[in-house]
Motif scaffolding. Structure first.
Motif, PDB file in Angstrom:
ATOM      1  N   GLY A  13     -11.924  24.762 -43.169  1.00 55.71           N
ATOM      2  CA  GLY A  13     -11.129  23.623 -44.068  1.00 55.71           C
ATOM      3  C   GLY A  13      -9.872  24.063 -44.200  1.00 55.71           C
ATOM      4  N   GLU A  14      -8.942  23.017 -44.456  1.00 56.94           N
ATOM      5  CA  GLU A  14      -7.533  23.251 -44.973  1.00 56.94           C
ATOM      6  C   GLU A  14      -7.402  24.260 -46.270  1.00 56.94           C
ATOM      7  OE1 GLU A  14      -4.545  22.666 -43.937  1.00 56.94           O
ATOM      8  OE2 GLU A  14      -5.310  22.160 -41.859  1.00 56.94           O
ATOM      9  N   THR A  58     -14.428  18.794 -45.756  1.00 61.29           N
ATOM     10  CA  THR A  58     -13.532  17.631 -45.620  1.00 61.29           C
ATOM     11  C   THR A  58     -13.486  16.810 -47.095  1.00 61.29           C
ATOM     12  OG1 THR A  58     -15.064  16.253 -44.995  1.00 61.29           O
ATOM     13  CG2 THR A  58     -14.404  17.759 -43.257  1.00 61.29           C
ATOM     14  N   SER A  59     -12.516  16.016 -47.155  1.00 63.01           N
ATOM     15  CA  SER A  59     -12.586  15.159 -48.266  1.00 63.01           C
ATOM     16  C   SER A  59     -13.617  14.091 -48.231  1.00 63.01           C
ATOM     17  CB  SER A  59     -11.260  14.162 -48.077  1.00 63.01           C
ATOM     18  OG  SER A  59     -11.082  13.452 -46.773  1.00 63.01           O
ATOM     19  N   SER A  60     -14.349  14.190 -47.372  1.00 64.70           N
ATOM     20  CA  SER A  60     -15.535  13.226 -47.148  1.00 64.70           C
ATOM     21  C   SER A  60     -16.859  14.180 -47.526  1.00 64.70           C
ATOM     22  CB  SER A  60     -15.950  12.531 -45.883  1.00 64.70           C
ATOM     23  OG  SER A  60     -14.831  11.753 -45.676  1.00 64.70           O
ATOM     24  N   GLU A  92     -17.340  22.409 -41.614  1.00 65.51           N
ATOM     25  CA  GLU A  92     -16.127  22.041 -42.061  1.00 65.51           C
ATOM     26  C   GLU A  92     -16.066  21.376 -43.382  1.00 65.51           C
ATOM     27  OE1 GLU A  92     -11.902  20.052 -40.399  1.00 65.51           O
ATOM     28  OE2 GLU A  92     -13.880  19.504 -39.262  1.00 65.51           O
ATOM     29  N   ALA A 148     -14.492  18.163 -51.182  1.00 66.55           N
ATOM     30  CA  ALA A 148     -15.543  18.723 -50.649  1.00 66.55           C
ATOM     31  C   ALA A 148     -16.736  19.046 -51.670  1.00 66.55           C
ATOM     32  CB  ALA A 148     -15.198  19.860 -49.812  1.00 66.55           C
ATOM     33  N   THR A 203     -12.934  21.594 -33.948  1.00 60.72           N
ATOM     34  CA  THR A 203     -12.251  22.221 -34.887  1.00 60.72           C
ATOM     35  C   THR A 203     -10.735  21.883 -34.622  1.00 60.72           C
ATOM     36  OG1 THR A 203     -11.959  24.384 -34.132  1.00 60.72           O
ATOM     37  CG2 THR A 203     -14.058  23.606 -35.518  1.00 60.72           C
ATOM     38  N   ASP A 204      -9.983  21.896 -35.768  1.00 54.62           N
ATOM     39  CA  ASP A 204      -8.458  21.564 -35.613  1.00 54.62           C
ATOM     40  C   ASP A 204      -7.886  22.942 -35.125  1.00 54.62           C
ATOM     41  OD1 ASP A 204      -8.222  18.980 -36.408  1.00 54.62           O
ATOM     42  OD2 ASP A 204      -8.072  19.390 -38.500  1.00 54.62           O
ATOM     43  N   SER A 244      -9.430  23.379 -49.758  1.00 56.25           N
ATOM     44  CA  SER A 244     -10.544  22.831 -49.534  1.00 56.25           C
ATOM     45  C   SER A 244     -11.851  23.408 -50.208  1.00 56.25           C
ATOM     46  CB  SER A 244     -10.980  22.343 -48.059  1.00 56.25           C
ATOM     47  OG  SER A 244     -11.287  23.709 -47.430  1.00 56.25           O
TER      48      SER A 244
END
Length: 248
Positions: free
Chosen positions: A47-48, A211-213, A209, A29, A223-224, A51
């Motif tokens: 984010g996780e 993210t990996s992108s 958020e 990220a 959202t999760d 992250s």
């Protein structure tokens, strides 16, 4: 609205990164972070684990002039120099006005900040009136957090909060929503990293958020945090079975 913000945006100056393979620049990220526009009232960073939320908030706070371990801009203590080099390459866009108040809450080092407040009280008696007239160490973890929000945060301020829910019960999280709204109405801007769906539900906010992108703007329902809690609470037995804790 942009002229009413204390921070309009932040971005990484890529040309100042000497080695993109080292921490924290190796975090996906962070690698893909472009210009991030902040909400004039409340911006949530989610984010996780791993992250880059806390790393990003720390860099933002230090770049603005706050102490790396938390506190106001005049806090000068340092237990250990651990803040990342992200601070050195982060550029922030300051708004047209300066805050009259401000605070960086870092949940993991709040104990150190509370100790520093006690030291300052010894040097300058009367400081504790800004913290509920009681040492933060003489309150429970949750009470000390809430004393900070209620007594130290005066409005017309920039408040950067890393996991403010860490010590709060669900009921106190609801109370925090009310306090947050009071601060917004008092011309404050908040940037908050959180995992708490209750806090994320605040309507006058932008959710970013990691993210990996790269960072992306999402709605509360996307959202999760919302999806996982909703699924679990609607049918906890089914979730326990899916996790292998209960047999179908």
């Amino acid at each position: 609205m942009i002229e009413q913000q204390y921070i309009n945006y932040f971005e990484i100056v890529k040309g100042h990164i000497t080695d993109a393979s080292v921490y924290p620049f190796c975090i996906p990220a962070i690698q893909r972070l472009k210009k991030v526009i902040l909400h004039p009232k409340v911006t949530f960073i989610i984010g996780e684990n791993g992250s880059g939320k806390s790393t990003l908030l720390e860099a933002l706070a230090v770049q603005y002039g706050f102490n790396a371990e938390g506190g106001s801009r005049d806090f000068s203590f340092a237990t250990k120099k651990t803040h990342s080099s992200l601070t050195d390459v982060l550029r922030i866009g300051r708004g047209g006005i300066k805050p009259r108040d401000g605070f960086f809450l870092r949940a993991e080092s709040f104990y150190n900040a509370a100790s520093y407040v006690d030291d300052l009280e010894t040097e300058k008696p009367g400081l504790l009136r800004h913290y509920g007239n009681k040492s933060l160490h003489h309150q429970s973890h949750g009470e000390s957090f809430f004393s900070l929000f209620m007594h130290r945060f005066h409005g017309q301020g920039l408040y950067i909060l890393d996991e403010p829910e860490a010590a709060l019960s669900p009921q106190r999280q609801l109370s925090f929503l009310v306090r947050m709204h009071e601060l917004v109405q008092a011309k404050s801007q908040l940037v908050i990293a959180t995992h708490a769906p209750i806090i994320l539900a605040y309507p006058h906010a932008k959710i970013i958020e990691l993210t990996s992108s790269g960072p992306k703007v999402v709605s509360f329902a996307e959202t999760d945090h919302y999806a996982v809690y909703k699924t679990f609470l609607n049918n906890p037995e089914q979730m326990m079975a899916a996790l292998g804790i209960l047999k179908n």
